[in-house]
Design a protein around this motif. Structure first.
Motif, PDB file in Angstrom:
ATOM      1  N   ARG A 176     -17.755  -3.346 -43.964  1.00  0.00           N
ATOM      2  CA  ARG A 176     -18.572  -3.781 -45.107  1.00  0.00           C
ATOM      3  C   ARG A 176     -17.757  -4.556 -46.145  1.00  0.00           C
ATOM      4  NH1 ARG A 176     -19.570  -1.015 -50.058  1.00  0.00           N
ATOM      5  NH2 ARG A 176     -21.619  -1.491 -50.990  1.00  0.00           N
TER       6      ARG A 176
ATOM      7  N   GLU B 287     -26.277   2.372 -40.564  1.00  0.00           N
ATOM      8  CA  GLU B 287     -27.727   2.209 -40.477  1.00  0.00           C
ATOM      9  C   GLU B 287     -28.456   3.296 -41.253  1.00  0.00           C
ATOM     10  OE1 GLU B 287     -31.073   1.802 -36.937  1.00  0.00           O
ATOM     11  OE2 GLU B 287     -29.042   1.095 -36.620  1.00  0.00           O
TER      12      GLU B 287
ATOM     13  N   GLY C 257     -28.111   2.661 -45.111  1.00  0.00           N
ATOM     14  CA  GLY C 257     -28.731   1.455 -45.648  1.00  0.00           C
ATOM     15  C   GLY C 257     -27.810   0.633 -46.519  1.00  0.00           C
TER      16      GLY C 257
ATOM     17  N   ASP D 232     -25.291  -4.280 -44.264  1.00  0.00           N
ATOM     18  CA  ASP D 232     -26.215  -5.209 -43.625  1.00  0.00           C
ATOM     19  C   ASP D 232     -25.528  -6.553 -43.416  1.00  0.00           C
ATOM     20  OD1 ASP D 232     -26.056  -6.231 -46.189  1.00  0.00           O
ATOM     21  OD2 ASP D 232     -28.057  -5.598 -46.771  1.00  0.00           O
ATOM     22  N   GLY D 233     -26.276  -7.512 -42.888  1.00  0.00           N
ATOM     23  CA  GLY D 233     -25.747  -8.856 -42.699  1.00  0.00           C
ATOM     24  C   GLY D 233     -24.601  -8.911 -41.705  1.00  0.00           C
TER      25      GLY D 233
ATOM     26  N   ALA E 240     -23.012  -5.534 -40.570  1.00  0.00           N
ATOM     27  CA  ALA E 240     -23.780  -4.793 -39.575  1.00  0.00           C
ATOM     28  C   ALA E 240     -23.565  -5.387 -38.184  1.00  0.00           C
ATOM     29  CB  ALA E 240     -25.260  -4.804 -39.931  1.00  0.00           C
TER      30      ALA E 240
END
Length: 772
Positions: free
Chosen positions: A134, A468, A471, A474-475, A478
């Motif tokens: 991340r 996941e 939350g 992302d992007g 992920a």
């Protein structure tokens, strides 16, 4: 204390001062490996832990994994005490029996420590990998995951070297007999951890997939699914703890076989050279872990494979140098060998170096072969992905066919390596068997990197799950975790293939040890030629030996069936519980209700621990029943059948499961309709079938065949003692066999009568809910 006293008496010490120095150096390298494990561990724990939400999810996984392993170790304590006492009553010198029993416990404790360390660190590394992806990108995330595996790998080789070297230092000439206990303890506990952890992880995984993905059409690690925490717990107690213990026992048992045969084939040097080879591997494993870095735009699997091959080549060169520096140029110059071996006209340096190189090359070939049949970039998995367009039946058929085909090629490669090592012996049986054991030692030089590759898989899988569920990722981050998860699936399949090869080499070498133990016992009992030819002939064309061979193969099938059935029962219970929660807890689907994760963890824990006794007692009692009931000849046939069937079955289960898993990943990456499509649902069904194949039954066969071989080696003197000579006692011998058969029948019957789900009450509730 008796070991120290004996070691102090010069007339029983078989190792010269120079060789003792080598063994001491090996022990020191074992300590260095443990220090490196601590260094890698500190690097992993120093990484950022991510968001508070990620940490909360990780804590749930940590608590569930620790609770399961603690309960498992308490359950296994009774088995350990029983085995300790039984080893004490076997025939032999009292000092050796005590040492064998003590080091049985040492081997079991070391195996447990490796498993617990793998679990403890992996449940703390998973969120660190997610946080690194991340905040920092792919390479830092991959480094944290691989250093986690490096920690477990270095601990594996460190404890294995240290344990074996200590036995040689303390027991000298009696070391091979004492090491039987060390290997037996490691193998027995690893089998229990493999079976228990495998049932836990696949019950949760199958239950989560069937209800979450297929019925509710929600993502794999969606927090609304009550089985997600149990699934992540299972990855750690099965793939990390179970596989780490499995590879440690492979390490220990291969060393045991090499040292037993080495003493006979190479004399004093045969107790030392098998320790030098994996000691070199421990040092090159550090290199392999440190050089694992991805290049710009490079697939992570390619970077891992490159580090594996580099460390393997360095190990090969150093092992050849060690063989030519340490060993003499003729068998006549070896210390304390028989006249037959001393007359051998070969060069021990060439025999040893060639055998070690065979093992290293075998590891590389299996890595490539398994990667081909299970990797997403190769045709077999791509073809399975295409069959998803026609439904789950064709997915299962094509994946099973891949497993069958790959089993043939992999078995032939392993068989070719065994035969090549046999040819190196130049017609002398014990030298040929020692060469096979040395090939296993050569394969062991890569174990540090292999364990790192294996642990990389579940850590990456957990990292994606935490990302996941939280939350918070992302992007591109992920996508990085998805890529690492796919790489991890392939590395897990590869390490299973190499573990199988190690098991076959170790079992074949132990088979030779068994024959040696039988011959020694027959000579000690003063058996006459007539007794040998009528009661103990070991030719495969004799009907009773052929019966033993068939029984050995059948036990592998029974063991596999019991393991798969156990997953099916536990998974059924998980399905009912997850369905109940979706039905009865308001607000789960819209995110306002919280699932009861702990209940699914409890179900998986309970059911997996209930199933532990059956496979363990089957592995221990079946050879006892055949040996005492039919004789040492049929027991030899039994071992041959178990090795042959176990090799093919383990590869079939591991590769078919791995190919189904990666076919699912292929569809989830957007092929053939992507997530949520009918093709995706078809591959999910294939994956749920493959889960118990590749992560429960298949890997558990590795320790199974070694446990059975070690039991045979341990009981051979007692079988002979009760069968020939003045101490023959047919009623007692047959009584032991009948008792073993009754134990097997009882535990299998109990296992078969367990309900296929949670019980009739839950079945009625489910039917009522569907009708309503």
């Amino acid at each position: 204390m008796s070991a120290f006293l004996l070691a102090a008496e010069g007339d029983v010490v078989s190792l010269s001062g120079g060789n003792l120095g080598y063994v001491f150096a090996v022990a020191c390298i074992g300590v260095v490996a443990l220090v490196m494990a601590a260094v890698f561990r500190r690097e992993v724990l120093s990484a950022d832990e991510g968001t508070a939400n990620m940490q909360a999810i990780a804590r749930g996984v940590q608590e569930g994994a620790a609770a399961y392993l603690n309960r498992q170790f308490k359950t296994l304590g009774g088995f350990a005490v029983l085995a300790f006492l039984l080893l004490l009553v076997l025939p032999g010198d009292w000092n050796v029996r005590v040492g064998r029993s003590i080091f049985f416990l040492v081997g079991a404790v070391f195996s447990a420590l490796i498993g617990y360390l793998g679990m403890w660190l992996s449940v703390r590394a998973n969120l660190r990998v997610a946080a690194a992806a991340r905040d920092q990108g792919r390479d830092p995330a991959m480094r944290v995951a691989f250093r986690t595996g490096g920690t477990v790998g270095m601990a594996t080789v460190g404890l294995g070297l240290l344990g074996a070297a200590l036995v040689v230092l303390l027991y000298r000439d009696d070391a091979p007999s004492v090491l039987e206990g060390f290997g037996f303890g490691a193998a027995l506990l690893a089998m229990f951890m493999r079976v228990g952890g495998g049932i836990f992880t696949k019950a949760a995984d199958v239950g989560a997939d069937l209800v979450g993905k297929v019925e509710q059409n929600i993502p794999e690690d969606d927090p609304r699914n009550a089985a997600t925490i149990a699934d992540n717990v299972g990855d750690n107690v099965g793939d990390c703890a179970g596989m780490a213990a499995d590879l440690f026992e492979s390490y220990a048992v291969t060393l045991v076989a090499a040292l037993i045969l080495g003493k006979v084939a190479f004399g004093e040097q045969g107790l030392v050279f098998p320790l030098i080879v994996p000691a070199i591997g421990a040092l090159t494993a550090v290199l392999g872990v440190y050089i694992t870095r991805t290049r710009p735009g490079e697939n992570g699997l390619r970077a891992i494979n490159r580090s594996f091959y580099i460390s393997a080549v360095v190990s090969a060169v150093l092992c050849v140098v060690a063989a030519f520096v340490y060993l003499p140029s003729s068998f006549a110059e070896l210390s304390d060998v028989s006249r037959e071996i001393a007359a051998h006209d070969g060069d021990p340096r060439i025999v040893a170096a060639g055998a070690v190189l065979l093992g290293i090359v075998l590891a590389g070939v299996i890595l490539s072969l398994t990667g081909y049949f299970t990797g997403t970039e190769h045709r077999p998995v791509q073809d399975i992905g295409k069959t998803s367009l026609t439904g789950p039946a064709t997915v299962i058929l094509s994946g099973f066919a891949v497993g069958l085909e790959s089993a043939v090629y992999t078995a032939l490669v392993i068989g070719a390596a065994v035969y090549a090592a046999f040819l190196l012996g130049g017609g002398v049986a014990m030298v040929a068997l020692f060469a096979i054991a040395l090939a296993g030692c050569g394969l062991l030089t890569t174990v540090g990197v292999i364990v790192a590759m294996d642990t990389f898989g579940p850590v990456s899988d957990n990292a994606q799950g935490i990302a996941e569920m939280s939350g918070d990722v992302d992007g591109p981050a992920a996508q990085i975790l998805t890529e690492l998860d796919a790489v991890g699936n392939t590395t897990k399949a590869i390490t299973k293939g190499i573990a199988i090869a190690t098991a076959v080499l170790a079992a074949t070498a132990l088979f030779g040890s068994y024959n040696g133990a039988v011959n020694e016992a027959l000579a000690a009992a003063g058996a006459q030629a007539g007794e040998l030819t009528t009661a103990f002939v070991r030719n495969v064309d004799v009907p009773n030996v052929l019966v033993g061979l068939v029984i050995g193969a059948a036990v592998v099938f029974l063991f596999s069936g019991l393991a798969v059935n156990a997953v099916g029962r536990a998974a059924g219970a998980v399905v009912f519980e997850v369905r109940r929660q979706f039905r009865e807890i308001p607000g789960i689907m819209d995110g306002t209700g919280r699932p009861e994760y702990g209940k699914v963890v409890d179900i998986c824990t309970r059911d997996s621990l209930q199933e532990l006794a059956t496979p363990g007692l089957l592995a221990a009692m079946a050879p006892i029943a055949v040996g005492f009931g039919l004789g040492v000849g049929p027991l030899a046939g039994y071992l041959a059948g178990a090795i042959a069937a176990g090799t093919l079955m383990a590869i079939l289960l591991a590769n078919s499961g791995g190919s189904w898993d990666n076919a699912k990943k292929l569809v989830e990456d957007g092929h053939h309709g992507g997530k949520g499509s009918e093709a995706h649902a078809a591959t999910v069904i294939g994956d749920t079938v493959g889960d118990p194949f590749k992560d429960t039954a298949g890997p558990a066969i590795n320790p199974l065949i070694k446990v059975m071989n070690l039991v045979a080696v341990l009981i051979a003197p007692a079988v002979v003692q009760l069968s020939v000579g003045d101490s023959a006692n047919t009623p007692l011998r047959l009584g032991i066999a009948v008792f073993a058969v009754l134990v097997i029948v009882t535990v299998v019957t109990i296992s078969r009568r367990r309900p296929t789900a949670m019980g009739a009450e839950q079945d009625r509730d489910a039917v009522s809910a569907q009708v309503g």
